[in-house]
Design a protein around this motif. Sequence first.
Motif, short mmCIF file in Angstrom:
data_model
loop_
_atom_site.label_atom_id
_atom_site.label_comp_id
_atom_site.label_asym_id
_atom_site.label_seq_id
_atom_site.Cartn_x
_atom_site.Cartn_y
_atom_site.Cartn_z
N ARG A 244 0.83 -1.21 0.00
CA ARG A 244 0.00 0.00 0.00
C ARG A 244 0.86 1.26 0.00
O ARG A 244 0.51 2.26 -0.61
CB ARG A 244 -0.95 0.02 1.19
CG ARG A 244 -2.11 -0.91 1.04
CD ARG A 244 -2.98 -0.48 -0.11
NE ARG A 244 -4.07 -1.43 -0.28
CZ ARG A 244 -4.65 -1.69 -1.41
NH1 ARG A 244 -4.27 -1.10 -2.51
NH2 ARG A 244 -5.63 -2.57 -1.49
N ASP B 200 -3.92 10.43 4.17
CA ASP B 200 -4.93 10.28 3.13
C ASP B 200 -5.01 8.83 2.64
O ASP B 200 -6.10 8.29 2.44
CB ASP B 200 -4.65 11.22 1.96
CG ASP B 200 -4.78 12.69 2.34
OD1 ASP B 200 -5.42 13.01 3.37
OD2 ASP B 200 -4.21 13.53 1.60
N LEU B 201 -3.85 8.21 2.44
CA LEU B 201 -3.80 6.82 2.01
C LEU B 201 -4.47 5.92 3.04
O LEU B 201 -5.28 5.04 2.69
CB LEU B 201 -2.35 6.38 1.79
CG LEU B 201 -2.14 4.91 1.44
CD1 LEU B 201 -2.53 4.66 0.00
CD2 LEU B 201 -0.71 4.50 1.70
N GLY C 155 -6.70 6.75 5.17
CA GLY C 155 -8.14 7.02 5.14
C GLY C 155 -8.85 6.24 4.05
O GLY C 155 -10.01 5.83 4.22
N ARG C 156 -8.17 6.02 2.93
CA ARG C 156 -8.76 5.25 1.83
C ARG C 156 -8.72 3.74 2.09
O ARG C 156 -9.41 2.97 1.43
CB ARG C 156 -8.04 5.56 0.51
CG ARG C 156 -8.30 6.96 -0.02
CD ARG C 156 -7.75 7.16 -1.40
NE ARG C 156 -6.33 6.91 -1.56
CZ ARG C 156 -5.36 7.80 -1.32
NH1 ARG C 156 -5.66 9.02 -0.89
NH2 ARG C 156 -4.09 7.48 -1.51
N HIS C 157 -7.86 3.33 3.02
CA HIS C 157 -7.71 1.91 3.35
C HIS C 157 -7.83 1.73 4.86
O HIS C 157 -6.93 1.20 5.52
CB HIS C 157 -6.36 1.39 2.83
CG HIS C 157 -6.21 1.55 1.36
ND1 HIS C 157 -6.84 0.73 0.46
CD2 HIS C 157 -5.52 2.46 0.63
CE1 HIS C 157 -6.55 1.13 -0.77
NE2 HIS C 157 -5.75 2.17 -0.70
N ALA C 158 -8.96 2.16 5.39
CA ALA C 158 -9.17 2.17 6.83
C ALA C 158 -9.00 0.79 7.46
O ALA C 158 -8.56 0.68 8.61
CB ALA C 158 -10.56 2.72 7.15
N ASP C 159 -9.31 -0.25 6.71
CA ASP C 159 -9.19 -1.60 7.26
C ASP C 159 -7.74 -1.97 7.57
O ASP C 159 -7.48 -2.85 8.39
CB ASP C 159 -9.80 -2.63 6.30
CG ASP C 159 -9.26 -2.56 4.88
OD1 ASP C 159 -8.67 -1.52 4.49
OD2 ASP C 159 -9.44 -3.54 4.13
N THR D 258 -10.42 6.82 11.33
CA THR D 258 -10.97 5.61 10.71
C THR D 258 -11.58 4.65 11.73
O THR D 258 -11.94 3.53 11.37
CB THR D 258 -9.88 4.87 9.91
OG1 THR D 258 -8.81 4.51 10.80
CG2 THR D 258 -9.36 5.72 8.77
N ARG E 128 -7.63 15.94 9.69
CA ARG E 128 -6.55 16.20 8.72
C ARG E 128 -6.03 17.61 8.89
O ARG E 128 -4.83 17.85 8.85
CB ARG E 128 -7.04 15.97 7.29
CG ARG E 128 -5.87 16.01 6.29
CD ARG E 128 -6.37 15.86 4.87
NE ARG E 128 -5.31 15.60 3.94
CZ ARG E 128 -4.45 16.52 3.49
NH1 ARG E 128 -4.49 17.76 3.93
NH2 ARG E 128 -3.52 16.19 2.62
#
Length: 184
Positions: free
Chosen positions: A66, A92-93, A95-99, A155, A166
């Motif tokens: 990632r 930001d990254l 946040g897009r891949h909270a899991d 997240t 942020r």
Amino acid sequence: MVRTPGQRAGLSRDAVLAAAREVFAERGTAGLSMRAVAAQLGVAPNALYSHVADKTALVDALLDDRLGALTPPPADAEPLAGLRDVMLATFDLLGRHADLVPLYLARQGARGENARALGAAMTVLLARRGVTGDDAGLVVRALIVHTLGYAALATAEAPLDPPRLRAELEVTLGWLLTGATAPT
């Protein structure tokens, strides 16, 4: 040339990581196993060991994969801006891949090639501000921990307001960087 068992199965590290991403997306951390990834690929579990040593290495590879989406700051960037920008991009990254945030926290970051490239780029910028050696490593760690903490807040199951977090992160990174790079 002799091929390893994983190569005989027609696997590549990229294929193993892609299958691991799918398993993780469907089943979460608890469902991510070497057996589950092998089943996703239609191979025996031992075929994976030519590409990853064990589940820990698989998780580390997923996390580092990632980070490959991030561009290290250029060596000629204004140091504080470059450091801040890479940490905001990391937030930001995540946040897009909270899991993945709980995995980054559990593994205390990532350790692979992409993580090392980001760390090396950050160290170059810190050196331009006079922060070198062990001190540079401490600053990099502090920045990562700080950013991971904000990403965890943004997240969580009941997240705080991500845009506000942020904005706060941008301010607090400035404080950390100014203090860490101030002449002593």
